[in-house]
Design a protein around this motif. Sequence first.
Motif, mmCIF file in Angstrom:
data_model
loop_
_atom_site.group_PDB
_atom_site.id
_atom_site.type_symbol
_atom_site.label_atom_id
_atom_site.label_comp_id
_atom_site.label_asym_id
_atom_site.label_seq_id
_atom_site.Cartn_x
_atom_site.Cartn_y
_atom_site.Cartn_z
ATOM 1 N N VAL A 192 -2.052 -6.621 -8.340
ATOM 2 C CA VAL A 192 -1.344 -5.368 -7.875
ATOM 3 C C VAL A 192 -0.045 -5.333 -7.581
ATOM 4 C CG1 VAL A 192 -1.711 -3.584 -6.138
ATOM 5 C CG2 VAL A 192 -3.825 -4.910 -6.808
ATOM 6 N N ASP A 193 0.689 -4.579 -8.495
ATOM 7 C CA ASP A 193 1.890 -4.606 -8.325
ATOM 8 C C ASP A 193 2.599 -3.367 -8.179
ATOM 9 O OD1 ASP A 193 4.707 -5.003 -8.802
ATOM 10 O OD2 ASP A 193 4.633 -5.872 -10.989
ATOM 11 N N LEU A 194 2.712 -2.748 -6.982
ATOM 12 C CA LEU A 194 3.172 -1.513 -6.585
ATOM 13 C C LEU A 194 4.257 -1.685 -5.575
ATOM 14 C CD1 LEU A 194 -0.407 0.231 -6.395
ATOM 15 C CD2 LEU A 194 1.364 0.695 -8.176
ATOM 16 N N PRO A 195 5.105 -0.826 -5.647
ATOM 17 C CA PRO A 195 6.391 -0.943 -4.752
ATOM 18 C C PRO A 195 6.192 -0.226 -3.482
ATOM 19 C CG PRO A 195 6.831 0.598 -6.329
ATOM 20 C CD PRO A 195 5.748 -0.249 -6.790
ATOM 21 N N LEU A 196 6.558 -0.842 -2.315
ATOM 22 C CA LEU A 196 6.151 -0.222 -0.829
ATOM 23 C C LEU A 196 7.311 0.352 -0.147
ATOM 24 C CD1 LEU A 196 3.467 -2.996 0.256
ATOM 25 C CD2 LEU A 196 3.105 -0.411 -1.000
ATOM 26 N N ARG A 197 7.204 1.486 0.646
ATOM 27 C CA ARG A 197 8.117 2.099 1.339
ATOM 28 C C ARG A 197 7.658 2.220 2.663
ATOM 29 N NH1 ARG A 197 9.331 7.220 -0.821
ATOM 30 N NH2 ARG A 197 8.103 8.038 0.548
ATOM 31 N N LYS A 198 8.577 2.040 3.724
ATOM 32 C CA LYS A 198 7.978 2.189 5.297
ATOM 33 C C LYS A 198 8.665 3.718 5.686
ATOM 34 C CE LYS A 198 8.203 -0.269 9.768
ATOM 35 N NZ LYS A 198 8.564 -1.442 10.198
ATOM 36 N N ASP A 199 7.835 4.594 5.917
ATOM 37 C CA ASP A 199 7.883 5.936 6.210
ATOM 38 C C ASP A 199 7.796 5.981 7.786
ATOM 39 O OD1 ASP A 199 8.685 6.498 3.693
ATOM 40 O OD2 ASP A 199 6.875 7.808 3.319
ATOM 41 N N ARG A 200 8.524 6.982 8.117
ATOM 42 C CA ARG A 200 8.632 7.609 9.416
ATOM 43 C C ARG A 200 8.179 8.979 9.624
ATOM 44 N NH1 ARG A 200 9.745 3.882 13.491
ATOM 45 N NH2 ARG A 200 11.010 1.863 12.975
ATOM 46 N N VAL A 218 4.085 -7.607 -4.635
ATOM 47 C CA VAL A 218 3.080 -7.938 -5.588
ATOM 48 C C VAL A 218 1.980 -8.826 -4.754
ATOM 49 C CG1 VAL A 218 2.635 -9.426 -7.699
ATOM 50 C CG2 VAL A 218 4.784 -8.190 -7.355
ATOM 51 N N SER A 219 0.726 -8.356 -4.695
ATOM 52 C CA SER A 219 -0.255 -8.998 -4.327
ATOM 53 C C SER A 219 -1.583 -9.505 -5.663
ATOM 54 C CB SER A 219 -1.361 -8.401 -3.351
ATOM 55 O OG SER A 219 -0.156 -7.703 -2.549
ATOM 56 N N PHE A 220 -1.963 -10.717 -5.103
ATOM 57 C CA PHE A 220 -3.058 -10.934 -6.276
ATOM 58 C C PHE A 220 -4.443 -11.310 -5.525
ATOM 59 C CE2 PHE A 220 0.749 -12.725 -7.894
ATOM 60 C CZ PHE A 220 0.649 -12.252 -9.160
ATOM 61 N N PHE A 221 -5.416 -10.442 -6.117
ATOM 62 C CA PHE A 221 -6.781 -10.416 -5.344
ATOM 63 C C PHE A 221 -7.994 -11.158 -6.136
ATOM 64 C CE2 PHE A 221 -4.569 -6.991 -3.450
ATOM 65 C CZ PHE A 221 -4.908 -6.564 -2.301
ATOM 66 N N THR A 222 -8.796 -11.723 -5.637
ATOM 67 C CA THR A 222 -9.988 -12.372 -6.367
ATOM 68 C C THR A 222 -11.093 -12.044 -5.403
ATOM 69 O OG1 THR A 222 -8.472 -14.143 -6.936
ATOM 70 C CG2 THR A 222 -10.738 -14.507 -7.105
ATOM 71 N N LEU A 237 -0.349 -13.486 -1.744
ATOM 72 C CA LEU A 237 0.912 -13.042 -1.661
ATOM 73 C C LEU A 237 2.151 -13.612 -2.583
ATOM 74 C CD1 LEU A 237 1.007 -11.760 1.988
ATOM 75 C CD2 LEU A 237 -0.004 -10.685 -0.222
ATOM 76 N N GLU A 238 2.469 -12.999 -3.366
ATOM 77 C CA GLU A 238 3.927 -13.194 -4.137
ATOM 78 C C GLU A 238 5.241 -12.803 -3.332
ATOM 79 O OE1 GLU A 238 6.059 -11.607 -7.954
ATOM 80 O OE2 GLU A 238 4.256 -13.019 -8.458
ATOM 81 N N THR A 239 5.122 -11.415 -2.622
ATOM 82 C CA THR A 239 6.004 -10.696 -1.718
ATOM 83 C C THR A 239 5.435 -10.773 -0.098
ATOM 84 O OG1 THR A 239 5.453 -8.669 -2.224
ATOM 85 C CG2 THR A 239 7.243 -9.817 -3.283
ATOM 86 N N GLY A 240 6.074 -10.622 0.786
ATOM 87 C CA GLY A 240 5.613 -10.376 2.103
ATOM 88 C C GLY A 240 6.182 -9.345 2.711
ATOM 89 N N ARG A 241 5.823 -8.083 2.518
ATOM 90 C CA ARG A 241 6.106 -6.795 2.965
ATOM 91 C C ARG A 241 5.216 -6.438 4.169
ATOM 92 N NH1 ARG A 241 10.644 -7.460 0.292
ATOM 93 N NH2 ARG A 241 10.605 -7.123 -1.647
ATOM 94 N N THR A 242 5.762 -5.471 5.024
ATOM 95 C CA THR A 242 4.965 -4.931 6.033
ATOM 96 C C THR A 242 3.616 -4.149 5.617
ATOM 97 O OG1 THR A 242 6.864 -4.786 7.357
ATOM 98 C CG2 THR A 242 4.835 -3.353 8.070
ATOM 99 N N GLN A 244 1.489 -5.221 3.574
ATOM 100 C CA GLN A 244 1.296 -5.187 1.910
ATOM 101 C C GLN A 244 -0.183 -5.303 1.597
ATOM 102 O OE1 GLN A 244 4.126 -7.616 -0.347
ATOM 103 N NE2 GLN A 244 2.268 -8.455 -1.590
ATOM 104 N N ILE A 245 -0.787 -6.007 2.453
ATOM 105 C CA ILE A 245 -2.306 -6.323 1.794
ATOM 106 C C ILE A 245 -3.046 -5.091 2.134
ATOM 107 C CG2 ILE A 245 -4.565 -7.343 2.252
ATOM 108 C CD1 ILE A 245 -3.016 -10.116 2.365
ATOM 109 N N ARG A 246 -2.904 -4.607 3.047
ATOM 110 C CA ARG A 246 -3.767 -3.274 3.569
ATOM 111 C C ARG A 246 -3.446 -2.000 2.754
ATOM 112 N NH1 ARG A 246 -2.092 -3.724 10.215
ATOM 113 N NH2 ARG A 246 -3.493 -1.712 10.211
ATOM 114 N N VAL A 247 -2.029 -1.912 2.452
ATOM 115 C CA VAL A 247 -1.655 -0.681 1.484
ATOM 116 C C VAL A 247 -2.254 -1.002 0.105
ATOM 117 C CG1 VAL A 247 0.190 0.708 0.903
ATOM 118 C CG2 VAL A 247 -0.069 0.036 3.256
ATOM 119 N N HIS A 248 -2.045 -2.137 -0.198
ATOM 120 C CA HIS A 248 -2.223 -2.571 -1.841
ATOM 121 C C HIS A 248 -3.882 -2.300 -1.971
ATOM 122 C CE1 HIS A 248 1.325 -4.758 -3.404
ATOM 123 N NE2 HIS A 248 1.511 -3.352 -3.333
#
Length: 321
Positions: A192-200, A218-222, A237-242, A244-248
């Motif tokens: 899952v390769d999707l950019p994430l943005r933190k909104d208020r 980027v996250s890899f799910f198996t 996890l390839e990246t560690g965004r806030t 990330q797993i939950r939103v991906h």
Amino acid sequence: MTAQSPKVQFVTVTEEDEGQRVDNFLMRFLRKAPKTLVYRIIRKGEVRVNKGRVKAQTRLVSGDVVRIPPVSVPEAKTVVESDIPRSQMQRIEDNILFEDKDLMVVNKPSGVAVHGGSGVNWGLIEVVRLLRPLAKRLELVHRIDRDTSGCLLIAKKASVLKDLQQQIRDNKLDKRYLAIVEGRWPKRKHKVDLPLRKDRPKEGGWHVVVAADGKPSVSFFTVERHLRECDLVSVKLETGRTHQIRVHALSQGCALIGDDKYGDRDVNKRFRPLGLKRLGLHAQFLGFTHPVTKQWMCIEAPLWPDFKKIIETLALPGNVE
């Protein structure tokens, strides 16, 4: 009540703190200040480095002079041992997975914040500082959500913290999770390769969304096992965004079970009587190069009893592909 720092501070960055972000540097000097205040004074230009405006993510260099303005912060009493239930202190002590003179890894319980603040009187780092009073500088290397359990890395020295955070920036930390997701994970959907943005949003609070102008994520799910009405998946996890797993996971129509922020309320309600009364996410493995010995470390956090029990309760005969 609030207290005000008496005057502007000018702090010279040492080699120990070289490479640290401005926001993290400030949080060490303004421990009682809420994060929102720290980011506000940076945004308004009240924080200067070598007399120039900076951003929160600006990296500091040895010899930089940081201007820290006088700020009003809540008068927070020092956390003492009597503030924390003895059972919680013992639970953290019993779940230290690795420790030496440089760092430690703790299997954090779900429901325990990594640090106090925002209505939370104490967190895991406050507990660890009380458990290890002779350690002069215990700092979180990274963070995991309050409701996520599993591996949490803590540095005991500034030089160790700096090295480990550089490994994070270079994507050299190996972080692997176990998650319980709603329904069936899409077949052949591994990356899952999707950019994430933190909104208020205007109504207050904040949440993370998939957005074209977000940060690369980027996250890899198996799929590990099919469970009753859900799947057990491992996530690297390839990246560690806030969040990330939950939103991906949500982006694939498979929100995490027990996720009060992004999940389905009715689905969560259906699983609670079966024993899942927490977020179905566990930081199972953490791999990193030890900053001092240069040895590759791979630490596994055993599943907490409630997480293990729900898997057993929902288990179906056999495993998946």
